[in-house]
Design a protein around this motif. Structure first.
Motif, PDB file in Angstrom:
ATOM      1  N   VAL A  79       0.841  -1.203   0.000  1.00 15.43           N
ATOM      2  CA  VAL A  79       0.000   0.000   0.000  1.00 15.43           C
ATOM      3  C   VAL A  79       0.876   1.254   0.000  1.00 15.43           C
ATOM      4  O   VAL A  79       0.635   2.197  -0.759  1.00 15.43           O
ATOM      5  CB  VAL A  79      -0.967  -0.003   1.206  1.00 15.43           C
ATOM      6  CG1 VAL A  79      -1.679   1.332   1.341  1.00 15.43           C
ATOM      7  CG2 VAL A  79      -1.968  -1.135   1.084  1.00 15.43           C
ATOM      8  N   THR A  80       1.925   1.265   0.811  1.00 14.80           N
ATOM      9  CA  THR A  80       2.828   2.412   0.858  1.00 14.80           C
ATOM     10  C   THR A  80       3.556   2.581  -0.468  1.00 14.80           C
ATOM     11  O   THR A  80       3.755   3.698  -0.936  1.00 14.80           O
ATOM     12  CB  THR A  80       3.853   2.237   1.997  1.00 14.80           C
ATOM     13  OG1 THR A  80       3.154   2.024   3.214  1.00 14.80           O
ATOM     14  CG2 THR A  80       4.740   3.459   2.130  1.00 14.80           C
ATOM     15  N   GLY A  81       3.959   1.475  -1.081  1.00 16.32           N
ATOM     16  CA  GLY A  81       4.689   1.529  -2.346  1.00 16.32           C
ATOM     17  C   GLY A  81       3.884   2.127  -3.480  1.00 16.32           C
ATOM     18  O   GLY A  81       4.397   2.938  -4.250  1.00 16.32           O
ATOM     19  N   PHE A  86       9.279   3.913  -2.503  1.00 16.67           N
ATOM     20  CA  PHE A  86      10.405   3.791  -1.582  1.00 16.67           C
ATOM     21  C   PHE A  86      11.666   4.285  -2.268  1.00 16.67           C
ATOM     22  O   PHE A  86      11.785   4.259  -3.491  1.00 16.67           O
ATOM     23  CB  PHE A  86      10.598   2.329  -1.164  1.00 16.67           C
ATOM     24  CG  PHE A  86       9.447   1.765  -0.381  1.00 16.67           C
ATOM     25  CD1 PHE A  86       9.294   2.069   0.955  1.00 16.67           C
ATOM     26  CD2 PHE A  86       8.514   0.954  -0.990  1.00 16.67           C
ATOM     27  CE1 PHE A  86       8.236   1.558   1.679  1.00 16.67           C
ATOM     28  CE2 PHE A  86       7.450   0.432  -0.278  1.00 16.67           C
ATOM     29  CZ  PHE A  86       7.312   0.738   1.061  1.00 16.67           C
ATOM     30  N   MET A  87      12.640   4.739  -1.464  1.00 18.09           N
ATOM     31  CA  MET A  87      13.903   5.227  -1.988  1.00 18.09           C
ATOM     32  C   MET A  87      15.051   4.791  -1.093  1.00 18.09           C
ATOM     33  O   MET A  87      14.915   4.780   0.128  1.00 18.09           O
ATOM     34  CB  MET A  87      13.897   6.751  -2.083  1.00 18.09           C
ATOM     35  CG  MET A  87      15.127   7.292  -2.775  1.00 18.09           C
ATOM     36  SD  MET A  87      15.362   9.051  -2.576  1.00 18.09           S
ATOM     37  CE  MET A  87      15.824   9.168  -0.885  1.00 18.09           C
ATOM     38  N   LYS A  88      16.155   4.410  -1.708  1.00 21.01           N
ATOM     39  CA  LYS A  88      17.396   4.125  -0.989  1.00 21.01           C
ATOM     40  C   LYS A  88      18.489   4.921  -1.676  1.00 21.01           C
ATOM     41  O   LYS A  88      18.530   5.022  -2.898  1.00 21.01           O
ATOM     42  CB  LYS A  88      17.737   2.638  -1.029  1.00 21.01           C
ATOM     43  CG  LYS A  88      16.923   1.817  -0.080  1.00 21.01           C
ATOM     44  CD  LYS A  88      17.661   0.541   0.253  1.00 21.01           C
ATOM     45  CE  LYS A  88      16.869  -0.307   1.186  1.00 21.01           C
ATOM     46  NZ  LYS A  88      17.118  -0.041   2.571  1.00 21.01           N
ATOM     47  N   SER A 139      11.682   2.739  -6.191  1.00 14.89           N
ATOM     48  CA  SER A 139      10.824   1.656  -6.640  1.00 14.89           C
ATOM     49  C   SER A 139       9.548   1.649  -5.812  1.00 14.89           C
ATOM     50  O   SER A 139       9.492   2.213  -4.721  1.00 14.89           O
ATOM     51  CB  SER A 139      11.546   0.314  -6.494  1.00 14.89           C
ATOM     52  OG  SER A 139      10.710  -0.748  -6.882  1.00 14.89           O
ATOM     53  N   ILE A 140       8.517   0.978  -6.327  1.00 12.39           N
ATOM     54  CA  ILE A 140       7.296   0.793  -5.552  1.00 12.39           C
ATOM     55  C   ILE A 140       7.360  -0.515  -4.769  1.00 12.39           C
ATOM     56  O   ILE A 140       6.600  -0.714  -3.845  1.00 12.39           O
ATOM     57  CB  ILE A 140       6.037   0.828  -6.444  1.00 12.39           C
ATOM     58  CG1 ILE A 140       6.041  -0.281  -7.483  1.00 12.39           C
ATOM     59  CG2 ILE A 140       5.875   2.173  -7.096  1.00 12.39           C
ATOM     60  CD1 ILE A 140       4.749  -0.427  -8.247  1.00 12.39           C
ATOM     61  N   ASN A 141       8.300  -1.405  -5.134  1.00 11.79           N
ATOM     62  CA  ASN A 141       8.445  -2.692  -4.470  1.00 11.79           C
ATOM     63  C   ASN A 141       9.631  -2.636  -3.514  1.00 11.79           C
ATOM     64  O   ASN A 141      10.778  -2.564  -3.947  1.00 11.79           O
ATOM     65  CB  ASN A 141       8.647  -3.793  -5.516  1.00 11.79           C
ATOM     66  CG  ASN A 141       8.519  -5.167  -4.937  1.00 11.79           C
ATOM     67  OD1 ASN A 141       8.772  -5.390  -3.762  1.00 11.79           O
ATOM     68  ND2 ASN A 141       8.125  -6.114  -5.767  1.00 11.79           N
ATOM     69  N   LYS A 142       9.370  -2.668  -2.220  1.00  9.86           N
ATOM     70  CA  LYS A 142      10.418  -2.520  -1.213  1.00  9.86           C
ATOM     71  C   LYS A 142      11.406  -3.688  -1.226  1.00  9.86           C
ATOM     72  O   LYS A 142      12.598  -3.493  -1.004  1.00  9.86           O
ATOM     73  CB  LYS A 142       9.780  -2.388   0.173  1.00  9.86           C
ATOM     74  CG  LYS A 142      10.752  -1.974   1.247  1.00  9.86           C
ATOM     75  CD  LYS A 142      10.043  -1.701   2.553  1.00  9.86           C
ATOM     76  CE  LYS A 142      11.002  -1.162   3.587  1.00  9.86           C
ATOM     77  NZ  LYS A 142      10.325  -0.849   4.840  1.00  9.86           N
ATOM     78  N   GLU A 143      10.929  -4.896  -1.498  1.00 10.60           N
ATOM     79  CA  GLU A 143      11.799  -6.062  -1.508  1.00 10.60           C
ATOM     80  C   GLU A 143      12.825  -5.989  -2.635  1.00 10.60           C
ATOM     81  O   GLU A 143      14.019  -6.186  -2.411  1.00 10.60           O
ATOM     82  CB  GLU A 143      10.977  -7.335  -1.663  1.00 10.60           C
ATOM     83  CG  GLU A 143      10.145  -7.665  -0.454  1.00 10.60           C
ATOM     84  CD  GLU A 143       9.275  -8.871  -0.702  1.00 10.60           C
ATOM     85  OE1 GLU A 143       9.821  -9.979  -0.786  1.00 10.60           O
ATOM     86  OE2 GLU A 143       8.054  -8.694  -0.832  1.00 10.60           O
ATOM     87  N   ILE A 144      12.359  -5.707  -3.840  1.00 10.47           N
ATOM     88  CA  ILE A 144      13.265  -5.635  -4.991  1.00 10.47           C
ATOM     89  C   ILE A 144      14.238  -4.471  -4.828  1.00 10.47           C
ATOM     90  O   ILE A 144      15.413  -4.579  -5.175  1.00 10.47           O
ATOM     91  CB  ILE A 144      12.462  -5.514  -6.299  1.00 10.47           C
ATOM     92  CG1 ILE A 144      11.716  -6.825  -6.550  1.00 10.47           C
ATOM     93  CG2 ILE A 144      13.364  -5.183  -7.471  1.00 10.47           C
ATOM     94  CD1 ILE A 144      10.821  -6.810  -7.756  1.00 10.47           C
ATOM     95  N   LEU A 145      13.777  -3.365  -4.264  1.00  9.41           N
ATOM     96  CA  LEU A 145      14.637  -2.207  -4.024  1.00  9.41           C
ATOM     97  C   LEU A 145      15.766  -2.569  -3.060  1.00  9.41           C
ATOM     98  O   LEU A 145      16.930  -2.250  -3.310  1.00  9.41           O
ATOM     99  CB  LEU A 145      13.818  -1.040  -3.472  1.00  9.41           C
ATOM    100  CG  LEU A 145      14.604   0.230  -3.155  1.00  9.41           C
ATOM    101  CD1 LEU A 145      15.104   0.867  -4.438  1.00  9.41           C
ATOM    102  CD2 LEU A 145      13.743   1.200  -2.391  1.00  9.41           C
ATOM    103  N   GLY A 146      15.437  -3.245  -1.968  1.00  7.47           N
ATOM    104  CA  GLY A 146      16.455  -3.637  -0.996  1.00  7.47           C
ATOM    105  C   GLY A 146      17.459  -4.625  -1.568  1.00  7.47           C
ATOM    106  O   GLY A 146      18.665  -4.523  -1.318  1.00  7.47           O
TER     107      GLY A 146
END
Length: 183
Positions: A79-81, A86-88, A139-146
């Motif tokens: 929902v947050t994505g 998300f940003m790193k 990215s909107i996907n936190k897992e793939i971003l990490g």
């Protein structure tokens, strides 16, 4: 029972949630994400938001209860994505170390005998600053971003003596003292 798993997930205005069986799909202004939820977890949508509950009837209750909070967190990240993303940020330290984003590729010079070309996943975008020592991944996907940030960092992890390498912007490198002169 999980305390996090019992919390209600608020649904923002421009977000649509579709639940069919154990599949959940969330669409928002930034895109859409879908995920399959474990069969022992029940996800319900109502006017207040999304609620996640575990089926206690299962003989494997311990594994079910551990998935309860995880499932709620994964749905909340979806929902947050789709609403804000998300940003790193990665920082590159070292003489001659630099990176440049070119489309779906990240071209890096990290002190090796050859330049490194890193292919970005479909959901991740990279932006480099003018000094080419900072990489912002979004990215909107936190897992793939990490995972992507960790793979980029592993190309040249920061070393403890001079701090050269790739590190996260909020990471603190514990520095070591070099060799001292003999007596």
């Amino acid at each position: 029972m999980s305390r996090i798993g019992n919390k209600l997930i608020q649904i923002p205005e421009k977000v649509n949630v579709f639940i069919s069986g154990h599949q959940i799909k969330i669409e928002g202004p930034k895109g859409s994400l879908s995920r399959e939820i474990h069969p022992s977890i029940t996800v319900k949508k109502d006017a207040l938001g999304i609620s996640v509950s575990c089926n206690d009837n299962n003989s494997e209750w311990h594994s079910t209860s551990s998935l309860h909070g995880l499932s709620r967190t994964l749905i909340h990240n979806m929902v947050t994505g789709v609403t804000s993303g998300f940003m790193k940020e990665l920082l590159i330290t070292g003489v001659g170390y630099r990176a440049e984003a070119k489309g779906r590729e990240l071209h890096m010079t990290l002190g090796y005998s050859h330049p490194i070309v890193f292919q970005l996943p479909i959901d991740v975008t990279a932006i480099t600053d003018s000094s080419r020592t900072s990489i912002k991944l979004e990215s909107i996907n936190k897992e793939i971003l990490g995972e992507t940030a960790a793979k980029i960092r592993s190309l040249r992890p920061p070393e403890p003596y001079r701090g050269k390498g790739i590190r996260y912007s909020d990471e603190i490198i514990k520095r070591k003292e070099g060799k001292s002169a003999g007596k």
